[in-house]
Enzyme design. Structure first.
Site, mmCIF file in Angstrom:
data_model
loop_
_atom_site.group_PDB
_atom_site.id
_atom_site.type_symbol
_atom_site.label_atom_id
_atom_site.label_comp_id
_atom_site.label_asym_id
_atom_site.label_seq_id
_atom_site.Cartn_x
_atom_site.Cartn_y
_atom_site.Cartn_z
ATOM 1 N N LYS A 58 -38.127 -47.115 68.177
ATOM 2 C CA LYS A 58 -39.555 -46.989 68.513
ATOM 3 C C LYS A 58 -40.287 -46.597 67.226
ATOM 4 C CE LYS A 58 -42.624 -44.580 69.388
ATOM 5 N NZ LYS A 58 -43.900 -44.533 68.603
ATOM 6 N N GLY A 114 -40.714 -37.375 61.594
ATOM 7 C CA GLY A 114 -42.153 -37.315 61.830
ATOM 8 C C GLY A 114 -42.640 -35.886 61.732
ATOM 9 N N SER A 115 -43.675 -35.579 62.516
ATOM 10 C CA SER A 115 -44.311 -34.270 62.397
ATOM 11 C C SER A 115 -43.454 -33.183 63.062
ATOM 12 C CB SER A 115 -45.689 -34.303 63.053
ATOM 13 O OG SER A 115 -45.550 -34.467 64.439
ATOM 14 N N VAL A 146 -44.218 -32.888 67.070
ATOM 15 C CA VAL A 146 -43.573 -33.896 67.928
ATOM 16 C C VAL A 146 -42.055 -33.757 67.829
ATOM 17 C CG1 VAL A 146 -43.262 -36.362 68.351
ATOM 18 C CG2 VAL A 146 -45.537 -35.487 67.809
ATOM 19 N N GLY A 147 -41.565 -33.469 66.624
ATOM 20 C CA GLY A 147 -40.124 -33.304 66.449
ATOM 21 C C GLY A 147 -39.568 -32.199 67.339
ATOM 22 N N GLU A 165 -35.849 -35.061 61.215
ATOM 23 C CA GLU A 165 -36.344 -34.785 59.869
ATOM 24 C C GLU A 165 -37.841 -34.573 59.981
ATOM 25 O OE1 GLU A 165 -34.556 -34.003 57.539
ATOM 26 O OE2 GLU A 165 -32.692 -34.720 58.411
ATOM 27 N N CYS A 208 -42.671 -37.069 53.028
ATOM 28 C CA CYS A 208 -42.273 -35.733 53.462
ATOM 29 C C CYS A 208 -41.780 -34.914 52.278
ATOM 30 C CB CYS A 208 -41.221 -35.818 54.552
ATOM 31 S SG CYS A 208 -39.776 -36.710 54.038
ATOM 32 N N GLU A 255 -48.311 -28.880 56.539
ATOM 33 C CA GLU A 255 -48.180 -30.162 55.843
ATOM 34 C C GLU A 255 -49.441 -30.982 56.105
ATOM 35 O OE1 GLU A 255 -45.666 -33.289 57.592
ATOM 36 O OE2 GLU A 255 -44.697 -33.470 55.655
HETATM 37 N N1 LIG Z 1 -41.648 -35.961 57.814
HETATM 38 C C1 LIG Z 1 -42.184 -37.155 57.613
HETATM 39 O O1 LIG Z 1 -41.635 -37.986 56.921
HETATM 40 C C2 LIG Z 1 -43.437 -37.496 58.287
HETATM 41 C C3 LIG Z 1 -44.315 -36.521 58.700
HETATM 42 N N2 LIG Z 1 -45.452 -36.887 59.312
HETATM 43 C C4 LIG Z 1 -46.405 -35.824 59.662
HETATM 44 O O2 LIG Z 1 -46.892 -36.066 60.950
HETATM 45 C C5 LIG Z 1 -48.304 -36.178 60.957
HETATM 46 C C6 LIG Z 1 -48.732 -37.132 62.050
HETATM 47 O O3 LIG Z 1 -48.149 -38.419 61.832
HETATM 48 P P1 LIG Z 1 -47.659 -39.327 63.052
HETATM 49 O O4 LIG Z 1 -47.209 -40.631 62.556
HETATM 50 O O5 LIG Z 1 -48.698 -39.354 64.118
HETATM 51 O O6 LIG Z 1 -46.358 -38.602 63.478
HETATM 52 P P2 LIG Z 1 -45.999 -37.845 64.828
HETATM 53 O O7 LIG Z 1 -44.815 -37.008 64.543
HETATM 54 O O8 LIG Z 1 -47.205 -37.203 65.404
HETATM 55 O O9 LIG Z 1 -45.570 -39.019 65.814
HETATM 56 C C7 LIG Z 1 -44.377 -39.744 65.551
HETATM 57 C C8 LIG Z 1 -44.134 -40.737 66.681
HETATM 58 O O10 LIG Z 1 -43.665 -40.050 67.841
HETATM 59 C C9 LIG Z 1 -44.430 -40.447 68.976
HETATM 60 N N3 LIG Z 1 -44.488 -39.350 69.951
HETATM 61 C C10 LIG Z 1 -45.530 -38.525 70.235
HETATM 62 N N4 LIG Z 1 -45.160 -37.632 71.175
HETATM 63 C C11 LIG Z 1 -43.867 -37.893 71.481
HETATM 64 C C12 LIG Z 1 -42.926 -37.302 72.384
HETATM 65 N N5 LIG Z 1 -43.233 -36.261 73.141
HETATM 66 N N6 LIG Z 1 -41.673 -37.806 72.429
HETATM 67 C C13 LIG Z 1 -41.318 -38.841 71.633
HETATM 68 N N7 LIG Z 1 -42.175 -39.455 70.770
HETATM 69 C C14 LIG Z 1 -43.424 -38.982 70.692
HETATM 70 C C15 LIG Z 1 -45.773 -40.778 68.372
HETATM 71 O O11 LIG Z 1 -46.531 -41.603 69.239
HETATM 72 P P3 LIG Z 1 -48.150 -41.513 69.158
HETATM 73 O O12 LIG Z 1 -48.497 -42.039 67.782
HETATM 74 O O13 LIG Z 1 -48.638 -42.391 70.241
HETATM 75 O O14 LIG Z 1 -48.484 -40.058 69.321
HETATM 76 C C16 LIG Z 1 -45.375 -41.494 67.104
HETATM 77 O O15 LIG Z 1 -45.001 -42.820 67.350
HETATM 78 C C17 LIG Z 1 -48.608 -36.614 59.531
HETATM 79 O O16 LIG Z 1 -49.900 -36.335 59.172
HETATM 80 C C18 LIG Z 1 -47.596 -35.828 58.761
HETATM 81 O O17 LIG Z 1 -48.029 -34.510 58.558
HETATM 82 C C19 LIG Z 1 -45.723 -38.195 59.579
HETATM 83 C C20 LIG Z 1 -44.884 -39.195 59.171
HETATM 84 C C21 LIG Z 1 -43.680 -38.911 58.462
HETATM 85 O O1 LIG Z 2 -39.094 -39.246 48.697
HETATM 86 C C1 LIG Z 2 -38.318 -40.049 49.193
HETATM 87 O O2 LIG Z 2 -37.575 -40.766 48.509
HETATM 88 C C2 LIG Z 2 -38.181 -40.188 50.678
HETATM 89 C C3 LIG Z 2 -39.319 -39.605 51.431
HETATM 90 C C4 LIG Z 2 -39.143 -39.709 52.885
HETATM 91 O O3 LIG Z 2 -38.085 -39.969 53.363
HETATM 92 C C5 LIG Z 2 -40.259 -39.478 53.790
HETATM 93 O O4 LIG Z 2 -41.371 -39.276 53.328
HETATM 94 O O5 LIG Z 2 -40.029 -39.544 55.002
#
Ligand SMILES: NC(=O)C1=CN([C@@H]2O[C@H](COP(=O)(O)OP(=O)(O)OC[C@H]3O[C@@H](n4cnc5c(N)ncnc54)[C@H](OP(=O)(O)O)[C@@H]3O)[C@@H](O)[C@H]2O)C=CC1
Ligand SMILES: O=C(O)CCC(=O)C(=O)O
Length: 459
Positions: free
Chosen positions: A156, A203-204, A207-208, A225, A259, A356
């Site tokens: 997903k 992801g965030s 949500v994580g 992560e 990240c 973040e």
């Molecule tokens: N560590 C990393 O590499 C990353 C960190 N981020 C951080 O997250 C912030 C928001 O980015 P975003 O892309 O919206 O990431 P999110 O973590 O908010 O969302 C990631 C995905 O999970 C889905 N989701 C939401 N709620 C649930 C749930 N309860 N169970 C399972 N899946 C769910 C979201 O759907 P929906 O979009 O519909 O809510 C989206 O597709 C960024 O600004 C950044 O700070 C983002 C990307 C990567």
């Molecule tokens: O810095 C990188 O090489 C990887 C970064 C990454 O995995 C992320 O932003 O989710």
């Protein structure tokens, strides 16, 4: 219902709009993946290795197309997009060797005759939830190892990376049900966590944590992560020109949407003045603009919400007394662009010091010595990555020993880690087993201990 993605550099450009399956459709995709899993696992090491090699070759053969799609869909600057495509192909090739790796060990029984075996077996269906910022590489570094050891995959992707994920899976060309992309949002993500046999999320933090709680309540393994609030420590003996170039890349490369990006620069003692001077110059000279231009380093942020969040945080810090050393506003062009920004004197308690923000924005902080610098770096739960800039190897190793971050780079940007080593953070930055490298093969398999005694009458 549909999910759509738009070009962050040209928000009127609709990249893709596709039907989403909802919770029931997601559960049905998991059922189909489960039905395909036995044959995929039984196909054997050679077949799985060949399939993963084919995916690598397909990515390489379509490198230009995939890079252009990443530029258009997630605003990744072309040079970085090309790098991500090359990394994606390398990941599939690396894990194409994994089916041949030993899947266990043979041991002597503690007493008597017989043989003890350990054997890693796939869980079944791996549910992968991936972000938009590495829309080809992250789906690949989760899917390839999961598939290599005999799981099937339901992926997903984040809505903003939908087209990249769909094209990647199409190019991979795996048998029906082996790699399924379920486009969508929270409903599909939650349904996948509710049905898969093993879950990997990036992801965030918010949500994580929901994903960890839901997966753990079902008793399935979860790897997450999450975000980082990454620190760069600069010692007084550093080469400030080189450190500034590394830091500018880590702060503003891909508009800070990694990240592993640096968001806190900690300058020790006399490093503060010359480092700030060099870093302001380097950030001001960073090429920001059209991500399709091969010279661009800092493209747009991913969507309007990110733009509002970032400019709001900069403005509120300024109002609270922070000094904007460079940047601080929008880049003057259509699209969601934020200038590479460095702030000083951000007051304690401001969210820029604790959350973040995922943008080309960093704060600089003074520290009296290495002890204080390490204490500042560790004073967050989001300890994912860090960098140390110095000519003193002893100091670098001392810092690396004491930093909480899961990945530490010396005299290098905090971003840009190698895919064949364990990847992940500590405290709130990560949960469960490390990603990437060989470590993740254990995560995607459950160990069986088998005791074999000789057949025939008891002796
Ligand atoms: N560590 C990393 O590499 C990353 C960190 N981020 C951080 O997250 C912030 C928001 O980015 P975003 O892309 O919206 O990431 P999110 O973590 O908010 O969302 C990631 C995905 O999970 C889905 N989701 C939401 N709620 C649930 C749930 N309860 N169970 C399972 N899946 C769910 C979201 O759907 P929906 O979009 O519909 O809510 C989206 O597709 C960024 O600004 C950044 O700070 C983002 C990307 C990567
Ligand atoms: O810095 C990188 O090489 C990887 C970064 C990454 O995995 C992320 O932003 O989710």
């Amino acid at each position: 219902m549909t999910v759509s993605s738009y070009n962050p550099a040209d928000p009127a450009d609709l990249v893709v709009s596709v039907e989403i399956p909802g919770a029931a459709g997601t559960a049905a995709a998991v059922d189909r993946a489960r039905a395909a899993q036995r044959a995929w696992s039984a196909a054997g090491a050679a077949a799985r290795s060949a399939a993963l090699t084919h995916a690598a070759e397909a990515v390489e053969a379509h490198a230009g197309e995939l890079a252009a799609l990443a530029v258009r869909e997630v605003g990744k600057p072309l040079a970085e997009a090309r790098g991500e495509v090359a990394r994606t192909a390398a990941i599939w090739r690396y894990y194409a060797q994994a089916p041949y790796a030993p899947s266990g060990a043979v041991h002597e029984p503690a007493a008597g005759e017989g043989l003890l075996l350990t054997r890693r077996r796939p869980y079944g269906v791996a549910g992968l939830i991936t972000p938009w910022n590495f829309p080809l590489a992250i789906p690949s570094w989760k899917a390839a190892p999961a598939l290599a050891v005999g799981n099937t995959v339901v992926l997903k992707p984040a809505p903003e990376g939908t087209a990249c994920a769909l094209r990647l899976a199409e190019l991979a060309g795996l048998p029906e049900g082996v790699l399924t992309v379920v486009p969508g949002g929270a409903a599909e993500g939650a349904a996948l966590v509710g049905a898969a046999d093993v879950v990997s999320f990036t992801g965030s933090t918010a949500v994580g944590q929901a994903v960890i709680a839901a997966g753990t309540a079902r008793g399935v393994p979860v790897q997450a992560e999450l975000g980082g609030l990454n620190a760069a420590i600069v010692l007084p003996d550093a080469d400030f020109g080189r450190a500034a170039a590394d830091l500018a890349a880590a702060i503003a490369g891909y508009a800070g949407q990694k990240c592993t990006a640096t968001s806190r620069v900690i300058a020790i003692g006399d490093a503060y003045g010359p480092l700030v001077e060099a870093l302001v110059k380097a950030l001001a000279a960073t090429v920001a603009g059209d991500p399709g231009d091969p010279g661009t380093v800092c493209g747009p942020v991913v969507n309007a919400a990110a733009l509002v969040r970032l400019t709001g945080a900069i403005d509120s810090a300024r109002v609270a007394g922070a000094e904007v050393l460079t940047g601080g506003g929008r880049v003057d062009r259509p699209g969601w662009f934020v200038e590479p920004t460095l702030l000083a004197q951000v007051p304690a308690g401001h969210p820029l010091l604790s959350e973040e923000f995922f943008g080309p924005v960093a704060v600089v902080l003074p520290a009296a010595d290495l002890d204080e610098a390490v204490a500042i770096a560790n004073s967050t739960p989001h300890t994912l990555a860090a960098s140390v800039h110095t000519g003193d190897l002893d100091a670098a190793l001392a810092a690396a020993d004491r930093l909480d971050a899961g990945m530490i780079r010396v005299n290098a940007p905090s971003t840009g880690v190698d895919f064949h080593l364990p990847f992940g953070g500590t405290k709130s930055a990560g949960h469960g087993a490390r990603e990437q490298g060989q470590a993740v093969l254990d995560f995607f398999t459950a160990s069986r201990t088998v005791t074999l005694l000789p057949a025939g009458p008891a002796r």
